[in-house]
Design an enzyme around this catalytic site. Structure first.
Site, short mmCIF file in Angstrom:
data_model
loop_
_atom_site.label_atom_id
_atom_site.label_comp_id
_atom_site.label_asym_id
_atom_site.label_seq_id
_atom_site.Cartn_x
_atom_site.Cartn_y
_atom_site.Cartn_z
N GLN A 162 -7.66 0.59 4.28
CA GLN A 162 -8.48 0.03 5.37
C GLN A 162 -9.90 -0.31 4.93
OE1 GLN A 162 -7.57 -0.93 8.35
NE2 GLN A 162 -5.49 -0.13 8.36
N SER A 192 -4.13 -2.68 -0.22
CA SER A 192 -3.04 -3.55 0.22
C SER A 192 -3.61 -4.91 0.60
CB SER A 192 -2.36 -2.90 1.42
OG SER A 192 -1.37 -3.75 1.94
N CYS A 225 3.01 0.93 11.71
CA CYS A 225 4.43 1.18 11.42
C CYS A 225 5.13 1.88 12.57
CB CYS A 225 4.59 2.03 10.17
SG CYS A 225 3.21 1.96 9.07
N ASN A 265 -6.89 4.79 9.68
CA ASN A 265 -6.43 3.50 10.21
C ASN A 265 -6.31 3.47 11.72
OD1 ASN A 265 -4.24 5.30 9.18
ND2 ASN A 265 -3.00 3.93 10.43
N GLY A 296 0.84 -1.20 0.00
CA GLY A 296 0.00 0.00 0.00
C GLY A 296 0.87 1.24 0.00
N THR A 297 2.00 1.15 0.68
CA THR A 297 2.92 2.28 0.74
C THR A 297 3.44 2.64 -0.65
OG1 THR A 297 3.60 1.64 2.97
CG2 THR A 297 5.14 3.03 1.73
N HIS A 310 -2.55 -7.39 2.60
CA HIS A 310 -2.49 -8.01 3.93
C HIS A 310 -3.54 -7.46 4.90
CE1 HIS A 310 -0.01 -5.01 6.39
NE2 HIS A 310 0.12 -4.52 5.18
N THR A 361 10.35 -7.53 -11.72
CA THR A 361 9.63 -8.79 -11.91
C THR A 361 8.58 -8.94 -10.82
OG1 THR A 361 11.58 -9.74 -12.94
CG2 THR A 361 9.93 -11.30 -12.12
#
Ligand code: PLP
Length: 384
Positions: free
Chosen positions: A183, A208, A328, A155, A74-75, A210, A246
């Site tokens: 989120q 994102s 983070c 978030n 996401g970053t 995860h 890749t």
């Protein structure tokens, strides 16, 4: 003595892999021989895995296949959205980027990077619930603004932003709108219901894997067709020249499977609701008491006078995993920038506790989490 089962209540930081994602990852790894950019059979097998995942996200978003770009997170999607539009800007006059001070660090720090490169980062004030004031936005929009960044739901607090209204204002001024939707993928917007980048009105949307039961280390950016944007990561021609490197094929496969599995388990918020009803509110102060304005799975609270770190460690020892501030920053003693932006003092901004649940958790688990929190932390606060 029998240990009670651990409860994981930090899903906004990362959610465990759903079985369908784990299966898709294992299958992609087993098939992994070629490079997806190669023309031979082994390469084409890898390409097909990526295409299937892209089709799943495009279908979920109701957008075209070519509007989805896979990234490493996401970053990175936020970086591509922000730095990429700055690089792609053709209008010399448009040098300002508007960002509410309560955005995720991955947005705030891109804005600071752009400020070093000659753009102007304009930090917008937010209210006590970390919401952008749309009247302020309107008053500050003109033909010098390139981009408005507005996350869909915060978030930490869980509060929703009115992205649709902000997008309309941004477009009226000729600016683009980027929404960090990390989120909110698979979570209904309170005003729109099932949302898509189009119904949000956003030109750029980051997500994102995860956070929805996919693997860590893969994200995506929706880029509305026709948006002027340049790649940031340069090299090979992957992702239609928009993101070289890749592709992480197995992770992308897991992301696609996690997106497809959203349909089978809609977000309902039962665990969070049960948690909130059982939480001792003489001890905990809810940051956003009105459930209607926040993400159904996120409950943010604090115990006045009690540092979050102390509470998180005690709860962890007692078998309850929760977050304090943004994922983070966990492990650091930094105050939450979201709380500071919302007007909390430096000391109060170190007290934030985030309890976040998933659509796979039950009311019983939510209530049990609250009972643990009440019991373990009762000695720390001063009952009011
Ligand atoms: N944006 C928001 C709102 C988030 O909550 C997060 C994760 O904490 C991110 C962006 C970053 O996503 P990733 O962990 O994939 O880099």
């Amino acid at each position: 003595m029998k240990q009670a089962a651990r409860i994981y209540a930090d899903h906004a930081a990362s959610s465990p892999l759903v079985p369908a994602a784990a299966e898709a990852i294992a299958k992609a790894i087993a098939a992994s021989q070629g490079n997806p950019s190669s023309q031979h059979l082994e390469g084409r097998i890898m390409r097909a895995v990526i295409d299937e995942a892209r089709a799943s996200l495009a279908e979920w978003f109701g957008c075209s296949f070519g509007e989805v770009i896979f990234t490493s997170s996401g970053t990175e999607a936020a970086q591509l959205a922000m730095v990429g539009t700055a690089l792609g800007s053709v209008d010399q006059k448009r040098t300002r980027i508007i960002i509410p001070a309560s955005e995720h660090h991955c947005v705030i720090h891109q804005a600071k990077l752009l400020a070093r490169l000659g753009f102007e980062a304009v930090f917008a004030p937010v209210d006590r619930y970390a919401r952008l004031d749309l009247a302020w936005l309107e008053a500050n929009l003109d033909d010098t603004v390139l981009l408005v960044c507005l996350m869909h739901a915060n978030n930490e607090f869980g509060t929703w932003q009115d992205v649709r209204a902000a997008a309309a204002l941004a477009h009226h001024a000729g600016a683009l709108l980027f929404s960090d939707c990390v989120q909110t993928l698979g979570v209904d917007d309170p005003n729109i219901g099932f949302w898509t980048p189009e119904t949000l009105g956003a030109d750029l949307v980051s997500v994102s894997a995860h956070k929805i039961g996919g693997p860590k280390g893969v994200g995506a950016l929706y880029v509305k067709a026709g948006t002027k944007i340049e790649p940031v990561l340069l090299g090979g021609g992957q992702e239609r020249e928009m993101r070289a490197g890749t592709e992480s094929v197995a992770a992308i496969a897991g992301f696609g499977a996690a997106v497809r599995s959203l349909e089978n388990a809609p977000v309902h918020g039962v665990a969070a609701r049960a948690f909130e009803s059982s939480l001792n509110q003489d001890l905990f102060t809810l940051t956003v008491p009105d459930r209607a304005i926040r993400h159904p799975e996120i409950v943010h609270a604090r115990i006045p006078g009690v540092k979050a770190e102390a509470a998180v460690i005690r709860l962890d020892r007692a078998g309850l995993a929760i977050g304090s501030g943004a994922a983070c920053s966990s492990g650091s003693l930094e105050p939450s920038h979201v709380m500071e932006a919302a007007g909390y003092t430096h000391a109060e901004a170190k007290e934030g506790l985030r309890f976040s649940f998933s659509r796979h958790q039950t009311a019983e688990e939510g209530a049990a989490a609250a009972l643990t929190a009440n019991e373990v932390l009762k000695g720390l606060g001063h009952a009011r």
